[in-house]
Design a protein around this motif. Structure first.
Motif, PDB file in Angstrom:
ATOM      1  N   VAL A 268      16.639 133.538  -6.148  1.00 46.14           N
ATOM      2  CA  VAL A 268      15.812 132.766  -7.091  1.00 46.14           C
ATOM      3  C   VAL A 268      16.673 131.754  -7.839  1.00 46.14           C
ATOM      4  O   VAL A 268      16.244 130.615  -8.084  1.00 46.14           O
ATOM      5  CB  VAL A 268      15.096 133.718  -8.074  1.00 46.14           C
ATOM      6  CG1 VAL A 268      14.436 132.930  -9.203  1.00 46.14           C
ATOM      7  CG2 VAL A 268      14.048 134.547  -7.339  1.00 46.14           C
ATOM      8  N   MET A 269      17.907 132.131  -8.210  1.00 40.58           N
ATOM      9  CA  MET A 269      18.787 131.201  -8.931  1.00 40.58           C
ATOM     10  C   MET A 269      19.126 129.990  -8.056  1.00 40.58           C
ATOM     11  O   MET A 269      19.109 128.854  -8.520  1.00 40.58           O
ATOM     12  CB  MET A 269      20.074 131.905  -9.352  1.00 40.58           C
ATOM     13  CG  MET A 269      19.904 133.045 -10.352  1.00 40.58           C
ATOM     14  SD  MET A 269      19.032 132.575 -11.868  1.00 40.58           S
ATOM     15  CE  MET A 269      17.440 133.411 -11.602  1.00 40.58           C
ATOM     16  N   VAL A 270      19.429 130.239  -6.789  1.00 43.33           N
ATOM     17  CA  VAL A 270      19.740 129.134  -5.873  1.00 43.33           C
ATOM     18  C   VAL A 270      18.512 128.246  -5.688  1.00 43.33           C
ATOM     19  O   VAL A 270      18.612 127.012  -5.687  1.00 43.33           O
ATOM     20  CB  VAL A 270      20.234 129.671  -4.519  1.00 43.33           C
ATOM     21  CG1 VAL A 270      20.427 128.533  -3.522  1.00 43.33           C
ATOM     22  CG2 VAL A 270      21.540 130.438  -4.701  1.00 43.33           C
ATOM     23  N   ALA A 271      17.351 128.881  -5.535  1.00 39.65           N
ATOM     24  CA  ALA A 271      16.118 128.111  -5.381  1.00 39.65           C
ATOM     25  C   ALA A 271      15.813 127.301  -6.639  1.00 39.65           C
ATOM     26  O   ALA A 271      15.317 126.165  -6.562  1.00 39.65           O
ATOM     27  CB  ALA A 271      14.958 129.047  -5.067  1.00 39.65           C
ATOM     28  N   LEU A 272      16.122 127.868  -7.805  1.00 46.53           N
ATOM     29  CA  LEU A 272      15.888 127.172  -9.071  1.00 46.53           C
ATOM     30  C   LEU A 272      16.744 125.918  -9.154  1.00 46.53           C
ATOM     31  O   LEU A 272      16.276 124.843  -9.569  1.00 46.53           O
ATOM     32  CB  LEU A 272      16.197 128.109 -10.241  1.00 46.53           C
ATOM     33  CG  LEU A 272      15.989 127.554 -11.656  1.00 46.53           C
ATOM     34  CD1 LEU A 272      14.541 127.144 -11.867  1.00 46.53           C
ATOM     35  CD2 LEU A 272      16.397 128.600 -12.691  1.00 46.53           C
ATOM     36  N   ASN A 273      18.001 126.033  -8.753  1.00 43.63           N
ATOM     37  CA  ASN A 273      18.877 124.859  -8.721  1.00 43.63           C
ATOM     38  C   ASN A 273      18.318 123.782  -7.788  1.00 43.63           C
ATOM     39  O   ASN A 273      18.243 122.599  -8.148  1.00 43.63           O
ATOM     40  CB  ASN A 273      20.274 125.267  -8.266  1.00 43.63           C
ATOM     41  CG  ASN A 273      21.141 124.074  -7.915  1.00 43.63           C
ATOM     42  OD1 ASN A 273      21.396 123.816  -6.739  1.00 43.63           O
ATOM     43  ND2 ASN A 273      21.594 123.321  -8.912  1.00 43.63           N
ATOM     44  N   GLY A 274      17.907 124.190  -6.590  1.00 46.06           N
ATOM     45  CA  GLY A 274      17.350 123.231  -5.646  1.00 46.06           C
ATOM     46  C   GLY A 274      16.099 122.565  -6.179  1.00 46.06           C
ATOM     47  O   GLY A 274      15.897 121.356  -6.009  1.00 46.06           O
ATOM     48  N   PHE A 275      15.254 123.340  -6.856  1.00 49.54           N
ATOM     49  CA  PHE A 275      14.018 122.785  -7.419  1.00 49.54           C
ATOM     50  C   PHE A 275      14.321 121.731  -8.484  1.00 49.54           C
ATOM     51  O   PHE A 275      13.724 120.650  -8.496  1.00 49.54           O
ATOM     52  CB  PHE A 275      13.185 123.920  -8.028  1.00 49.54           C
ATOM     53  CG  PHE A 275      11.931 123.445  -8.732  1.00 49.54           C
ATOM     54  CD1 PHE A 275      10.804 123.113  -7.997  1.00 49.54           C
ATOM     55  CD2 PHE A 275      11.901 123.332 -10.108  1.00 49.54           C
ATOM     56  CE1 PHE A 275       9.651 122.665  -8.637  1.00 49.54           C
ATOM     57  CE2 PHE A 275      10.762 122.890 -10.756  1.00 49.54           C
ATOM     58  CZ  PHE A 275       9.628 122.556 -10.017  1.00 49.54           C
ATOM     59  N   VAL A 276      15.266 122.036  -9.380  1.00 47.68           N
ATOM     60  CA  VAL A 276      15.618 121.090 -10.440  1.00 47.68           C
ATOM     61  C   VAL A 276      16.184 119.800  -9.853  1.00 47.68           C
ATOM     62  O   VAL A 276      15.794 118.693 -10.256  1.00 47.68           O
ATOM     63  CB  VAL A 276      16.627 121.727 -11.419  1.00 47.68           C
ATOM     64  CG1 VAL A 276      17.173 120.684 -12.395  1.00 47.68           C
ATOM     65  CG2 VAL A 276      15.976 122.864 -12.197  1.00 47.68           C
ATOM     66  N   LEU A 325      19.656 126.716 -15.189  1.00 47.75           N
ATOM     67  CA  LEU A 325      18.954 125.489 -15.567  1.00 47.75           C
ATOM     68  C   LEU A 325      19.905 124.493 -16.228  1.00 47.75           C
ATOM     69  O   LEU A 325      19.842 123.287 -15.956  1.00 47.75           O
ATOM     70  CB  LEU A 325      17.803 125.819 -16.522  1.00 47.75           C
ATOM     71  CG  LEU A 325      16.528 126.382 -15.893  1.00 47.75           C
ATOM     72  CD1 LEU A 325      15.557 126.834 -16.983  1.00 47.75           C
ATOM     73  CD2 LEU A 325      15.864 125.342 -14.995  1.00 47.75           C
ATOM     74  N   VAL A 326      20.805 124.996 -17.073  1.00 47.79           N
ATOM     75  CA  VAL A 326      21.719 124.100 -17.797  1.00 47.79           C
ATOM     76  C   VAL A 326      22.681 123.410 -16.830  1.00 47.79           C
ATOM     77  O   VAL A 326      22.835 122.188 -16.865  1.00 47.79           O
ATOM     78  CB  VAL A 326      22.501 124.883 -18.880  1.00 47.79           C
ATOM     79  CG1 VAL A 326      23.591 123.997 -19.497  1.00 47.79           C
ATOM     80  CG2 VAL A 326      21.544 125.360 -19.977  1.00 47.79           C
ATOM     81  N   TRP A 327      23.330 124.177 -15.951  1.00 46.79           N
ATOM     82  CA  TRP A 327      24.292 123.510 -15.061  1.00 46.79           C
ATOM     83  C   TRP A 327      23.590 122.689 -13.990  1.00 46.79           C
ATOM     84  O   TRP A 327      24.134 121.674 -13.514  1.00 46.79           O
ATOM     85  CB  TRP A 327      25.297 124.489 -14.460  1.00 46.79           C
ATOM     86  CG  TRP A 327      24.846 125.448 -13.406  1.00 46.79           C
ATOM     87  CD1 TRP A 327      24.569 126.771 -13.570  1.00 46.79           C
ATOM     88  CD2 TRP A 327      24.678 125.188 -11.996  1.00 46.79           C
ATOM     89  NE1 TRP A 327      24.223 127.347 -12.369  1.00 46.79           N
ATOM     90  CE2 TRP A 327      24.290 126.399 -11.395  1.00 46.79           C
ATOM     91  CE3 TRP A 327      24.828 124.062 -11.207  1.00 46.79           C
ATOM     92  CZ2 TRP A 327      24.024 126.513 -10.031  1.00 46.79           C
ATOM     93  CZ3 TRP A 327      24.568 124.164  -9.844  1.00 46.79           C
ATOM     94  CH2 TRP A 327      24.175 125.375  -9.268  1.00 46.79           C
ATOM     95  N   SER A 328      22.364 123.067 -13.629  1.00 45.95           N
ATOM     96  CA  SER A 328      21.599 122.243 -12.684  1.00 45.95           C
ATOM     97  C   SER A 328      21.242 120.897 -13.314  1.00 45.95           C
ATOM     98  O   SER A 328      21.291 119.853 -12.645  1.00 45.95           O
ATOM     99  CB  SER A 328      20.320 122.975 -12.251  1.00 45.95           C
ATOM    100  OG  SER A 328      20.624 124.171 -11.557  1.00 45.95           O
TER     101      SER A 328
END
Length: 408
Positions: A268-276, A325-328
């Protein structure tokens, strides 16, 4: 009262003129072809994601599989450096189409190799040929659009890369479920399509005599770059930044596991980065491209530092998500400016060298970062995230110090 810089007087019309849609419409055919070719190429970029699994399934032990992946990565760094040299020797269209056609042949041949030494030669050569296009295509993008559109043009370039890279593992998994041979054939077809797109759309290369007259030669090539101490400072910052940025694929999964969370949380974290990145980068770049270069780059890297350091806080899954979210957001803010800057730092025939050097340095950082990061995690635990954050802050200072001021 002193005069405000010219960039402070940007009107809404000027800002819109450098938006994503306007930049795409105004881009010449060659730039559009390069961006489309990059998407197709990355969409078929299965090799690195599935090479270890394929080799283990084929009977090799994990140690040999890791060596093969490392050989492929070393070849990739060489390929980036080679690409900017090949432009001067044979021209951009020949460099891209030749490298992609070679990549197609080598990829299709991987399942046919039965000797491990030969396999190492093949995957190393694959690393070289598959990465030649990167500095060449980046040089074509920088030369094809005016400087005020560089950051947005490279944001579009990154978008094509990210969309292809995001979809590739899913498509690769579907092909691998049928057979690994089909997986490699699929990547070979994607590389061949990239070659055909660029062969058809890129302008013909100038005659050899015309290229020879503008070749930088030994002293005008990478040696000239080495005399640019300011740009070397930028490269040091890029090296440090890439080494800590890549921890999301090496230390973050260990942190999630050691926190007692299921593997799905990491996914989910990797997907969150990709989404952002995919949904926000173009919109954010539309504003950030009008900031001073140093400000955009430094703010992005500082946000990455803050996000990495935040992983050390004991706030569970919510903490992981907020830190991601912050580093993305930092990646979205700073990356297009840093990717575009080498084309602005170099001049004339040195642009390719500057682009190639920055991409090679980033590749070196992503190669050594996981090894150093995992070792630090094993010795220091969650404190490692604070170290990564501190290194990222130093990287922000080096990148900003190494970047020249904006041209008015």
């Amino acid at each position: 009262m002193g005069r405000r810089p010219a960039t402070a007087y940007r009107t809404a019309e000027q800002t819109a003129a450098t938006g994503a849609v306007a930049t795409w419409r105004a881009a010449p055919r060659a730039v559009k072809a390069v961006i489309a070719g990059v998407f197709v190429n990355r969409l078929g970029g299965f090799l690195q994601a599935f090479l270890v699994l394929y080799l283990v399934q084929d009977g090799y032990d994990a140690g040999r599989a890791g060596v093969a992946l490392g050989a492929n990565g070393a070849g990739a760094i060489l390929g980036v450096l080679l690409g900017s040299w090949l432009v001067d020797r044979i021209g951009a269209r020949r460099a891209i189409t030749g490298s992609m056609a070679s990549t197609a042949l080598l990829t299709a041949g991987v399942p046919l190799v039965t000797s491990f030494p030969v396999l190492l030669v093949v995957v190393t050569a694959l690393g070289v040929t598959s990465q030649v296009y990167r500095p060449v295509s980046a040089q074509l993008v920088s030369a094809g659009v005016p400087e005020q559109r560089h950051v947005m043009a490279f944001a579009l370039y990154r978008m094509a890369q990210n969309l292809g890279t995001t979809a590739a593992p899913l498509l690769g998994a579907l092909l691998a479920a049928v057979s690994y041979q089909l997986l490699f054939w699929g990547e070979a077809v994607a590389a061949l399509m990239c070659a055909l797109i660029c062969r058809r759309a890129l302008p013909a290369d100038p005659p050899r005599a015309a290229r020879t007259s503008r070749e930088p030669g030994v002293h005008g090539g990478y040696l000239a770059l080495l005399r640019d101490t300011r740009y070397l400072c930028f490269l040091v910052g890029m090296l440090a930044y890439s080494a800590v940025y890549i921890q999301y694929v090496s230390v973050l999964p260990l942190a999630v596991h050691d926190a007692g969370r299921p593997t799905m949380v990491y996914g989910v974290m990797v997907a969150l980065n990709g989404f952002v990145v995919i949904t926000c980068e173009l919109a954010v770049t539309r504003r950030v491209q009008h900031w001073p270069r140093r400000l955009g780059a430094a703010c992005g890297v500082v946000l990455v530092a803050a996000g990495l350091a935040a992983y050390s806080l004991p706030f569970g899954v919510v903490g992981f998500a907020v830190a991601t979210l912050v580093w993305s957001l930092g990646e979205v803010v700073g990356s297009p400016t840093m990717v575009a800057y080498p084309a602005q730092a170099g001049s004339g025939e040195l642009v390719g060298r500057y682009l190639g050097a920055s991409q090679a340095v980033f590749g070196v950082g992503t190669a050594i970062g996981p090894v150093a990061g995992v070792a630090l995690w094993q010795g220091a635990g969650a404190t490692a995230w604070l170290v990564f954050g501190g290194i990222a802050l130093l990287a922000a200072a080096a990148v900003a110090s190494g970047m020249r001021g904006d041209r008015v």
